[in-house]
Design a protein around this motif. Structure first.
Motif, PDB file in Angstrom:
ATOM      1  N   GLU A 460       2.723   0.457  -9.789  1.00  0.00           N
ATOM      2  CA  GLU A 460       2.503   1.167  -8.552  1.00  0.00           C
ATOM      3  C   GLU A 460       1.434   2.176  -8.492  1.00  0.00           C
ATOM      4  O   GLU A 460       0.791   2.408  -9.407  1.00  0.00           O
ATOM      5  N   CYS A 461       1.117   2.430  -7.016  1.00  0.00           N
ATOM      6  CA  CYS A 461       0.159   3.447  -6.869  1.00  0.00           C
ATOM      7  C   CYS A 461       0.657   4.862  -7.488  1.00  0.00           C
ATOM      8  O   CYS A 461       1.802   5.120  -7.088  1.00  0.00           O
ATOM      9  N   GLU A 462      -0.533   5.480  -8.038  1.00  0.00           N
ATOM     10  CA  GLU A 462       0.056   7.149  -8.605  1.00  0.00           C
ATOM     11  C   GLU A 462       0.313   7.781  -7.150  1.00  0.00           C
ATOM     12  O   GLU A 462       1.140   8.695  -7.442  1.00  0.00           O
ATOM     13  N   ARG A 463      -0.453   7.711  -6.128  1.00  0.00           N
ATOM     14  CA  ARG A 463      -0.199   8.524  -4.925  1.00  0.00           C
ATOM     15  C   ARG A 463       0.698   8.061  -3.753  1.00  0.00           C
ATOM     16  O   ARG A 463       0.948   8.654  -2.984  1.00  0.00           O
ATOM     17  N   CYS A 464       0.936   6.806  -3.736  1.00  0.00           N
ATOM     18  CA  CYS A 464       1.738   6.082  -2.897  1.00  0.00           C
ATOM     19  C   CYS A 464       2.882   5.391  -3.268  1.00  0.00           C
ATOM     20  O   CYS A 464       2.865   4.808  -4.502  1.00  0.00           O
ATOM     21  N   ALA A 465       4.056   5.451  -2.634  1.00  0.00           N
ATOM     22  CA  ALA A 465       5.297   4.600  -3.142  1.00  0.00           C
ATOM     23  C   ALA A 465       5.058   3.254  -2.853  1.00  0.00           C
ATOM     24  O   ALA A 465       6.025   2.666  -2.099  1.00  0.00           O
ATOM     25  N   LYS A 478      -5.471  -2.862  -6.501  1.00  0.00           N
ATOM     26  CA  LYS A 478      -5.863  -2.057  -5.316  1.00  0.00           C
ATOM     27  C   LYS A 478      -4.617  -1.526  -4.606  1.00  0.00           C
ATOM     28  O   LYS A 478      -3.767  -2.400  -4.376  1.00  0.00           O
ATOM     29  N   CYS A 479      -4.736  -0.267  -4.039  1.00  0.00           N
ATOM     30  CA  CYS A 479      -3.600   0.272  -3.081  1.00  0.00           C
ATOM     31  C   CYS A 479      -4.200  -0.002  -1.694  1.00  0.00           C
ATOM     32  O   CYS A 479      -5.103   0.570  -1.348  1.00  0.00           O
ATOM     33  N   HIS A 480      -3.226  -0.614  -1.002  1.00  0.00           N
ATOM     34  CA  HIS A 480      -3.844  -0.963   0.489  1.00  0.00           C
ATOM     35  C   HIS A 480      -3.454   0.322   1.242  1.00  0.00           C
ATOM     36  O   HIS A 480      -3.774   0.235   2.622  1.00  0.00           O
ATOM     37  N   PHE A 481      -2.837   1.347   0.839  1.00  0.00           N
ATOM     38  CA  PHE A 481      -2.658   2.403   1.690  1.00  0.00           C
ATOM     39  C   PHE A 481      -3.558   3.785   1.571  1.00  0.00           C
ATOM     40  O   PHE A 481      -3.968   4.335   2.372  1.00  0.00           O
ATOM     41  N   CYS A 482      -4.135   3.830   0.285  1.00  0.00           N
ATOM     42  CA  CYS A 482      -4.991   4.946   0.101  1.00  0.00           C
ATOM     43  C   CYS A 482      -6.248   4.396  -0.718  1.00  0.00           C
ATOM     44  O   CYS A 482      -7.326   5.212  -0.886  1.00  0.00           O
ATOM     45  N   ASP A 483      -6.446   3.341  -0.864  1.00  0.00           N
ATOM     46  CA  ASP A 483      -7.616   2.784  -1.277  1.00  0.00           C
ATOM     47  C   ASP A 483      -7.916   3.004  -2.709  1.00  0.00           C
ATOM     48  O   ASP A 483      -9.079   2.868  -3.358  1.00  0.00           O
TER      49      ASP A 483
HETATM   50 ZN    ZN Z   1      -2.258   4.651  -2.758  1.00  0.00          ZN
END
Ligand code: ZN
Ligand code: ADP
Ligand code: ZN
Length: 744
Positions: A460-465, A478-483
């Protein structure tokens, strides 16, 4: 109306706050909205725009306007009114709306009357250059850059070359370069490759003639008539109608705006307009996001001064400072790109209708799959529906096959079914015949999630759920919400198991499957990862057009407005996840995407075929798309929306709160909900706020209050005050999204 006594102005050098002044008798009748004024400011005077005529001023002591600067309003009056409308409707302040219509580049340089420098090489100075630039390394490099590029705006030169301002000025001082403050006029570009007939005018078909007639009749009515909803199947000649309407208003000396969803993805549409207008020596101004600040400013003045009478661009082109506006075209009016994601969260299609009304211009909304909002407006005769039911030249709509993935044999590797047997066979057959195929999978990367089969841990992204997407070509998650990104793991971070499981599929995985299934095939993957380099998109399209590739596969990038006569097969892979999104528009979006992408097939002489792979073959969005049944889908979907009170029957307003502290963000939105419940008792149902579907993005916890209301205006004041006017704990931010499109 009595002439106004007060005027509210926005200082030119910062549109953050507005100030009130009195209009002295001497200036009565000379001030229009958008006019530049000189107003006292402390001990000096500054320039400001008239943006509103308030009934009474906000402060007690008001000073007099000193003078009117310039005869003509700098901001067209209609646009000032539009800003006011925006502020009221979308719950933002007038200053924010004004910043949107008057872009930064225009504002920042008007103040001092300063203009940018344009720097070009002095021709025939090569000898001098070699002599004097010996040892002056930076200047030598700058000189080389100038000769290579032919010159440019100083800001752009500095940005592109990384060479500082002083160096360029030194070149000018040495006589090697010349500077000019004149606004530089770009050479007119000819029609782009790929639309060879752009300048030619076909004879209109029967339906097109009827469509033109309806439009002509409607626009003769008062105030430019009702907006036209041009509902025409893909390839029915809608663009030709836009061109004819455009020619008609231009012939009357009027101006026009053409909106397209995304300028970089619609090169063919732009090329057609360019080609047709170039033949008539009419200047077209193309606005796009890749323009430099100086170019933007230049375009703005070019339009304002009437040198360009047609403006084409994405949503913000709606604010082009044209006067005497005759026509606004909104192509693919259903496209989500017309909604701005940041405050002010306006919808350019809806604002187009408002601007048209304010300025008496005709508005034409076109689509093969109109939004339910527009369709419903046409049902109620607020818009005039004009249809094109047949494809030009009688080409048939493609046959759509639904492939039931539940019946498909699972691959031994354990991964998802990428290409079912029938789709694979169809692709193979096209390749043999020298025909082309499109493959759509609206998700980039290799796999949308990576899970450990032993302990179940998901990366999981550390900054987004949200799970992170595995991008194989980059070897990264890659996180598609925060890059955010990080290297792809080799083993499970929790239990060190080496067998990670890639769940689901993106374009990279599809690419892999294509290469495996069709050895020797020539393909291009088109998504925002692979098309990052400048010009990559154009090159890929050119290769496809010239038949150098067999298959174009990618995200919705490939579904937009492209016209390739040799495409006879379209495959749609993985629509199910889009259908399952928690959004009342999920069905509508899938339906539109399917019909649009299907419309790319069989646009030439050979009929096309479409293959849709799905686990839910009987979903209405898929079944109606299968029969190209836009009316059937609309009727059924409107029934569902009516039953639930969703738009277009009510307005959807999404109030969101976010903050680093979950408790504080939650408490804030609950407080707002409580206040609204008191205020709107018996009028509007205020539901419980809840966690957003993506509960955390960039380390901020997100909460939502989803409101369905009948009439916006009376309630907007309450909302604005309760959400934007209140003080929240530090880091907590509240936003209002009127006619919300993005509910995640
Ligand atoms: Zn993220
Ligand atoms: P749409 O915008 O509805 O997808 P287009 O305007 O792109 O349709 O038309 C599809 C194709 O048909 C284009 O190649 C266009 O040049 C051509 N075309 C449009 N109208 C005519 C016409 N009246 N006669 C011949 N060709 C036409
Ligand atoms: Zn594990």
């Amino acid at each position: 109306m009595a002439s106004p006594e007060f005027v509210r102005v926005a200082p030119e050098l910062g549109l953050d706050r507005l100030f009130d002044y009195r209009i002295p008798d001497a200036l009565q009748g000379r001030i229009r909205l958008g006019q530049r004024l000189r107003v006292p400011w402390g001990r000096r005077e500054i320039l400001a725009y008239a943006v509103e005529f308030p009934r009474r001023p906000e402060v007690e002591k008001v000073r007099d306007v000193a003078e009117v600067a310039g005869e003509r309003p700098l901001i067209p009056t209609g646009l000032c009114q539009l800003a006011r409308w925006m502020a009221d409707y979308y719950a933002c302040d007038l200053a924010a709306a004004l910043r949107t219509i008057l872009p930064g580049p225009v504002r920042s340089h008007e103040g001092g009357g300063k203009m940018a420098w344009w720097i070009g090489p002095v021709v025939g100075q090569e000898d001098l250059a070699t002599k004097v630039l010996k040892g002056a390394k930076a200047q030598k490099r700058a000189w080389g850059h100038l000769k290579e590029t032919g010159g440019g705006w100083l800001t752009a030169l500095v940005r592109d070359s990384g060479i500082g301002t002083a160096t360029w000025k030194a070149l000018v001082d040495r006589g090697l370069a010349e500077r000019s403050e004149r606004r530089f006029v770009k050479a007119e570009e000819g029609p782009e490759a790929g639309w060879p007939d752009a300048g030619k005018k076909p004879e209109l078909g029967e339906e097109q003639v009827a469509a033109m007639k309806s439009w002509e009749e409607e626009r003769k009515k008062e105030g430019g008539g009702r907006p036209i909803l041009l509902e025409g199947v893909t390839g029915s000649g809608k663009t030709e109608i836009y061109l004819r309407a455009l020619e008609a208003v231009l012939a009357e000396g009027k101006t026009a705006v053409v909106l397209v969803p995304e300028i970089s993805l619609t090169p063919q549409t732009v090329a057609r307009f360019r080609g047709r207008l170039a033949g008539q020596r009419i200047r077209l101004c193309v606005l796009h996001s890749a323009q430099t600040t100086a170019e933007r400013r230049e375009s703005w003045h070019e339009i304002r001064e009437g040198r360009a009478r047609v403006v084409i661009g994405a949503r913000s082109a709606l604010f082009a400072p044209l006067e005497n506006l005759g026509l606004i075209v909104v192509d693919e009016e259903h496209d989500g790109g017309y909604k701005q994601g940041e405050s002010p969260r306006y919808h350019a299609r809806d604002l187009a209708v408002v601007r048209g009304k304010l300025e008496g211009a005709s508005v034409m909304l076109g689509s093969a799959t109109p939004s339910l909002e527009s369709a419903y407006n046409a049902d109620r005769e607020r818009y005039l529906r004009v249809r094109l039911r047949k494809r030009v030249d009688g080409a048939k709509l493609p046959k759509v096959h639904i492939l039931d993935l539940r019946k498909e044999e699972k691959p031994k590797s354990g991964g998802p079914v990428m290409l079912s047997a029938s789709l694979r066979a169809a692709l193979e057959e096209r390749r043999k015949k020298g025909e082309q195929s499109l493959l759509l999978l609206n998700r980039r990367g290799y796999a949308p999630s990576v899970q450990c089969p032993h302990c179940g841990k998901v990366e999981e992204c550390e900054r987004c759920a949200v799970p992170m997407t595995y991008h194989r070509s980059a070897g990264r998650m890659k996180c598609h919400f925060c890059d955010a990104e990080r290297p792809a793991p080799g083993v499970c971070a929790e239990c060190q198991s080496p067998q990670l499981k890639f769940t689901g599929a993106g374009t990279e995985r599809l690419e892999e499957a294509v290469v495996e299934a069709l050895p020797g095939v020539r393909w291009t993957r088109m998504d925002s990862d692979s098309m990052r380099a400048r010009g990559a998109h154009g090159k890929a399209l050119a290769a496809f057009r010239e038949g150098r590739t067999d298959i174009l596969l990618g995200t919705q990038m490939i579904a937009k407005g492209l016209h390739f006569p040799k495409v006879t097969c379209v495959g749609v892979v993985g629509v199910d996840s889009a259908l399952n999104l928690p959004d009342f528009r999920a069905s509508e979006r899938v339906f539109q995407l399917l019909v649009q992408v299907a419309g790319r097939a069989g646009r030439g002489e050979i009929p096309g075929e479409v293959f849709v792979q799905t686990y839910t073959p009987f979903h209405p969005a898929i079944q109606f798309a299968r029969h190209h049944d836009v009316d059937g889908f609309r009727e059924q979907e409107l029934e569902y929306r009516r039953a639930h009170g969703y738009p277009p029957f009510k307005r959807a307003i999404l109030v969101s709160f976010s903050g680093p502290s979950e408790a504080q963000a939650s408490a804030s939105i609950h407080h707002v909900a409580g206040r609204l419940r008191e205020l709107w008792k018996g009028r509007v149902e205020v539901p419980e706020p809840c966690s957003a579907p993506i509960a955390r993005v960039e380390g901020k916890f997100r909460f939502q209050l989803f409101l369905l209301v009948d009439k916006v205006p009376e309630l907007m004041g309450d909302l604005k005050r309760e959400v934007l006017g209140a003080k929240w704990p530090s880091g907590v931010r509240g936003t209002i999204d009127v006619d919300a499109q993005d509910l995640l």
